[in-house]
Design a protein around this motif. Structure first.
Motif, PDB file in Angstrom:
ATOM      1  N   LYS A 108     -19.200 -39.920  95.874  1.00  0.00           N
ATOM      2  CA  LYS A 108     -20.297 -39.658  96.799  1.00  0.00           C
ATOM      3  C   LYS A 108     -20.740 -38.191  96.748  1.00  0.00           C
ATOM      4  O   LYS A 108     -21.558 -37.758  97.550  1.00  0.00           O
ATOM      5  CB  LYS A 108     -19.876 -40.012  98.224  1.00  0.00           C
ATOM      6  CG  LYS A 108     -19.640 -41.488  98.470  1.00  0.00           C
ATOM      7  CD  LYS A 108     -20.943 -42.278  98.389  1.00  0.00           C
ATOM      8  CE  LYS A 108     -20.715 -43.748  98.700  1.00  0.00           C
ATOM      9  NZ  LYS A 108     -21.981 -44.527  98.667  1.00  0.00           N
ATOM     10  N   ASN A 109     -20.207 -37.434  95.790  1.00  0.00           N
ATOM     11  CA  ASN A 109     -20.504 -36.008  95.704  1.00  0.00           C
ATOM     12  C   ASN A 109     -21.970 -35.738  95.400  1.00  0.00           C
ATOM     13  O   ASN A 109     -22.678 -36.560  94.805  1.00  0.00           O
ATOM     14  CB  ASN A 109     -19.647 -35.356  94.617  1.00  0.00           C
ATOM     15  CG  ASN A 109     -18.283 -34.928  95.140  1.00  0.00           C
ATOM     16  OD1 ASN A 109     -18.024 -34.997  96.330  1.00  0.00           O
ATOM     17  ND2 ASN A 109     -17.418 -34.486  94.237  1.00  0.00           N
ATOM     18  N   PHE A 110     -22.425 -34.526  95.793  1.00  0.00           N
ATOM     19  CA  PHE A 110     -23.739 -34.010  95.412  1.00  0.00           C
ATOM     20  C   PHE A 110     -23.602 -33.260  94.087  1.00  0.00           C
ATOM     21  O   PHE A 110     -22.535 -32.730  93.767  1.00  0.00           O
ATOM     22  CB  PHE A 110     -24.287 -33.060  96.475  1.00  0.00           C
ATOM     23  CG  PHE A 110     -24.475 -33.679  97.819  1.00  0.00           C
ATOM     24  CD1 PHE A 110     -25.597 -34.421  98.106  1.00  0.00           C
ATOM     25  CD2 PHE A 110     -23.513 -33.513  98.822  1.00  0.00           C
ATOM     26  CE1 PHE A 110     -25.786 -34.985  99.355  1.00  0.00           C
ATOM     27  CE2 PHE A 110     -23.681 -34.077 100.069  1.00  0.00           C
ATOM     28  CZ  PHE A 110     -24.822 -34.823 100.347  1.00  0.00           C
ATOM     29  N   PHE A 111     -24.704 -33.200  93.334  1.00  0.00           N
ATOM     30  CA  PHE A 111     -24.734 -32.448  92.081  1.00  0.00           C
ATOM     31  C   PHE A 111     -25.930 -31.510  92.091  1.00  0.00           C
ATOM     32  O   PHE A 111     -26.956 -31.777  92.745  1.00  0.00           O
ATOM     33  CB  PHE A 111     -24.818 -33.389  90.876  1.00  0.00           C
ATOM     34  CG  PHE A 111     -23.550 -34.144  90.612  1.00  0.00           C
ATOM     35  CD1 PHE A 111     -22.610 -33.656  89.723  1.00  0.00           C
ATOM     36  CD2 PHE A 111     -23.287 -35.340  91.270  1.00  0.00           C
ATOM     37  CE1 PHE A 111     -21.428 -34.343  89.487  1.00  0.00           C
ATOM     38  CE2 PHE A 111     -22.119 -36.036  91.046  1.00  0.00           C
ATOM     39  CZ  PHE A 111     -21.179 -35.543  90.152  1.00  0.00           C
ATOM     40  N   GLY A 112     -25.817 -30.398  91.365  1.00  0.00           N
ATOM     41  CA  GLY A 112     -26.899 -29.427  91.318  1.00  0.00           C
ATOM     42  C   GLY A 112     -27.064 -28.837  89.933  1.00  0.00           C
ATOM     43  O   GLY A 112     -26.157 -28.885  89.088  1.00  0.00           O
ATOM     44  N   GLY A 113     -28.243 -28.236  89.722  1.00  0.00           N
ATOM     45  CA  GLY A 113     -28.571 -27.654  88.429  1.00  0.00           C
ATOM     46  C   GLY A 113     -29.572 -28.502  87.685  1.00  0.00           C
ATOM     47  O   GLY A 113     -29.544 -29.731  87.754  1.00  0.00           O
TER      48      GLY A 113
END
Length: 765
Positions: free
Chosen positions: A638-643
């Motif tokens: 359920k983690n968020f990701f960025g970039g």
């Protein structure tokens, strides 16, 4: 035997030459000769007399005119044999085939459709006048593309059974290009400023795409309106366009456009006053005034004020209110006072609402969006809201409402909503490519308006190196009569976090969701949903250590029952290329059952601010937060990701946040995201150089800041935020939406993975 022949010419001479006249007689029989394809019934139906009627010269002339009017015959004659009337016709030849030669600019089917509009197509009768009209239509098609040197030659070849083949031989010639645009009579503004308002220009390096150096009367008219609006919004109340000359060189290669204008004086608004009947609500009406005394006259402010007054009258049922903004000009002082004259006329209520143009969509699907009711007082706000709600259904290309007076009922009106339906079914085969996910394939079938019911049904398949998904979705926007929507989702997806090495492990998540949307206001909808998911970790090579620890603690699979609550409001002028308005979304997800216990929040706010007609300032802010409950950790999946694009550009997609080693080796990292996310994007959107005001091709400068925190930190710190700046191009290309960004990190850390150029393109084909 008594006989006389009439033709197209002789029919006009019968009255003038009484020696050719026929004595009236009773018609005992009618015989038709010369027919090949036309049915005899067509002849009999067009004759102004029948067997048993008395024939006369006037009836004979009328019969010939009627038969020629059918357009089926090249000659018509009448003969009298005793008391039998003989109709002799010569049919016009029929078009057997239409061909083109020398065509490069157009597809043949496009030209065939154009000729069909002027009456020339296979199977139709042919005459020379029709061929001339067809030639002119072909030339018009080329003139619309600024090809003035075109020459069209028509060859008609007779064949058996009274048919003809038609060939149009086209010498297209070169494109006539605009070499000069002149504005004559301007003093307040420079030539370059005024020419910059035009979409038409003398050409640049991008003209192959925009075709801005090709003359079009419609585009010139639009440019002239832009020029007029430019002056009228800057105080030049008496501005006028005196004439427009378009000149072509003898070789038809170059064209020049000259626009003669009279600017007049620049007027300043000295004041605004009201005259007429304002229902005793003068203060309310004054609050609607957009005109600003002391500033230059602005025609748009006057028009907005008039519309606001008319709409306000409409709130109280005055459908026929007359509102005018009359300028009181003081030329000596170069000032103008705006006199707003209003006469509310009579109050009216809506007798009936009619709907036209919905051949597929059921009436109830449209009527349930209406907020103006029949037999209720006319309310302009409710009518406008009704139109907007029907337009937002997405089933129609055009939606309009007209008000019609009811004869002999001065206090009643009928509303007529006219819609133009668009195809709502979509069969998709597609492909996309991005640097992060490589090649992805898309297949799907959707029907937004199943059987005209307004319900949605969709089946989609999406695949890439890192994300694959199959989903089946149904939406009933009116599950209840009050407008509560219900949607079902059945999905099966596999994902694989981005790693620094290849591997064959994957996360498999099948699930089902049901969601309800409750409209609390006309613009706000709250969503409630419940789902059932199971995530299975299929171990293999390249499995990150974090997922191995999850397997050790909880096993290879985890089930969850997510409860979701969301809210949305969208007031953007376009979902594809917005220039103003805002989008607000908020979603909360709670793991209330199964093997996981967690809470997850994410929200988004977008704002578009038009700086002028070409430049837009855009902001996007997003935040996310997740936490495990009941002593259990927040689920990794359920983690968020960025970039990357859509996040902090200038860093590889999905690489911001937590990392995990692989097989205990910290030199091989897997990017596993984090439970907290913050993002802020700022963009200045501008026209692409050489593209004029084309909204489908834009460039932008941006500044991004944000980060995703991993599970090893307790909070997201400002000192941890990454930042980047750069420029990019956005193009709604023929093969799909394309975004290219060049970014350089402004703030980065040693283990970050910068990436200067990022792009993504994908569409259906």
């Amino acid at each position: 035997m008594r006989g006389i022949a009439w033709g197209a010419l002789l029919s006009t001479l019968v009255a003038a030459l009484p020696a050719w006249a026929v004595d009236p007689f009773t018609v005992r029989d009618i015989r038709v000769e010369g027919l090949q394809r036309v049915e005899p019934g067509t002849i009999f139906a067009s004759l102004p007399f029948r067997v048993g009627d008395t024939f006369s010269d006037d009836l004979g002339s009328a019969a010939i005119r009627s038969l020629f009017g059918l357009g089926l015959f090249s000659d018509v004659r009448l003969q009298v044999d005793g008391e039998v009337l003989v109709v002799i016709v010569e049919e016009r030849p029929t078009v057997a085939d239409i061909t083109f030669s020398g065509i490069r600019e157009f597809d043949n089917d496009v030209l065939r459709r154009a000729l069909r509009d002027v009456g020339l197509t296979e199977g139709r009768p042919f005459d020379r006048a029709l061929a001339d009209r067809a030639e002119q239509e072909l030339k018009r098609q080329y003139l619309n593309r600024s090809m003035y040197a075109v020459d069209v030659t028509t060859t008609v070849t007779p064949i058996e059974r009274n048919r003809v083949n038609i060939n149009f031989s086209v010498a297209e010639g070169d494109v006539t290009r605009i070499r000069e645009i002149r504005v004559v009579g301007n003093e307040a503004f420079s030539d370059s400023t005024l020419r910059g308002l035009f979409n038409l220009n003398t050409g640049n390096w991008l003209s192959w795409y925009t075709r801005s150096d090709r003359y079009s009367r419609a585009r010139l008219n639009a440019d002239l309106e832009t020029l007029r609006s430019f002056y009228l919004t800057r105080g030049f109340l008496e501005f006028s366009i005196d004439s427009t000359q378009v000149a072509i060189t003898p070789g038809k290669e170059d064209m020049s456009i000259t626009v003669n204008i009279t600017e007049g004086k620049r007027f300043v608004v000295s004041g605004v006053r009201l005259e007429g009947d304002f229902l005793g609500r003068e203060d309310d009406f004054k609050s609607l005034i957009r005109i600003r005394p002391g500033q230059a006259y602005n025609a748009e402010d006057v028009a907005e004020t008039i519309r606001a007054f008319s709409d306000y009258f409409g709130r109280f049922g005055f459908a026929f209110a007359r509102v005018e903004g009359v300028p009181d000009i003081d030329r000596d002082n170069a000032s103008v006072a705006i006199v707003i004259q209003a006469q509310p006329s009579r109050r009216a209520y809506v007798r009936r609402i009619d709907i036209q143009g919905n051949n597929r969509t059921r009436d109830e699907v449209i009527r349930r969006e209406f907020r103006q009711l029949e037999a209720a007082w006319f309310d302009s706000d409710r009518i406008r809201l009704s139109r907007d709600r029907v337009d937002r259904l997405g089933f129609f290309t055009q939606v309009s409402i007209d008000t019609r007076e009811v004869p002999d009922a001065p206090d009643q009106v009928d509303l007529v909503m006219t819609v133009e339906e668009r195809p709502t079914g979509n069969l998709t085969l597609g492909a996309g490519f991005s640097q992060a996910e490589r090649l992805s394939l898309v297949a799907g079938i959707q029907q937004e308006n199943v059987f005209g019911s307004g319900n949605y049904l969709g089946l989609n398949l999406n695949t890439s190196d890192f994300n694959r998904q199959f989903s089946l979705t149904t939406v009933n926007p009116y599950f209840t009569e009050d407008g509560i929507s219900r949607s079902f989702d059945l999905f099966y997806r596999t994902t694989r976090p981005l790693t620094s090495q290849e591997g064959d492990y994957r996360l498999v998540t099948p699930g089902v969701r049901v969601r309800f949307g409750v409209p609390f206001t006309e613009t706000d909808t709250v969503f409630f949903g419940l789902g059932l998911e199971q995530t299975r970790i299929e171990a293999g090579t390249g499995l990150p250590d974090a997922y191995q620890r999850f397997i050790d603690d909880f096993g290879t699979s985890a089930s969850s029952v997510p409860l979701t609550v969301g809210w949305a409001r969208d007031s953007r002028d376009s979902a594809l290329v917005p220039t103003e308005g805002r989008l607000i979304r908020f979603n909360a997800e709670f793991g209330i059952g199964g093997d996981t216990r967690y809470t997850r929040f994410n929200g988004q706010y977008q704002q578009y601010i038009p700086l002028n007609r070409q430049y837009t300032l855009a902001f996007n802010a997003e935040a996310g937060w997740g936490k495990g409950l009941g002593g259990r950790p927040f689920p990794l999946f359920k983690n968020f990701f960025g970039g990357g694009l859509g996040s902090v550009r200038g860093f590889e997609q999905g690489t911001l946040g937590g990392t995990s080693g692989i097989d205990g080796n910290l030199s091989n990292l897997s990017y596993i995201g984090g439970s907290r996310m913050v993002l802020l994007n700022t963009e200045i959107i501008a026209p692409f150089p050489g593209a004029g005001n084309d909204r489908t091709l834009r460039m932008f400068g941006f500044f991004d800041i944000g980060n995703v925190s991993d599970d090893f930190r307790q909070s997201t710190k400002l000192s941890d935020l990454r930042a980047s700046a750069g420029v990019g191009i956005s193009w709604i290309s023929p093969v799909g939406p394309l975004r290219i960004a060049y970014a350089r990190p402004v703030r980065k850390f040693p283990n970050d993975k910068p990436q200067s150029v990022q792009f993504q393109i994908g569409t259906s084909f």
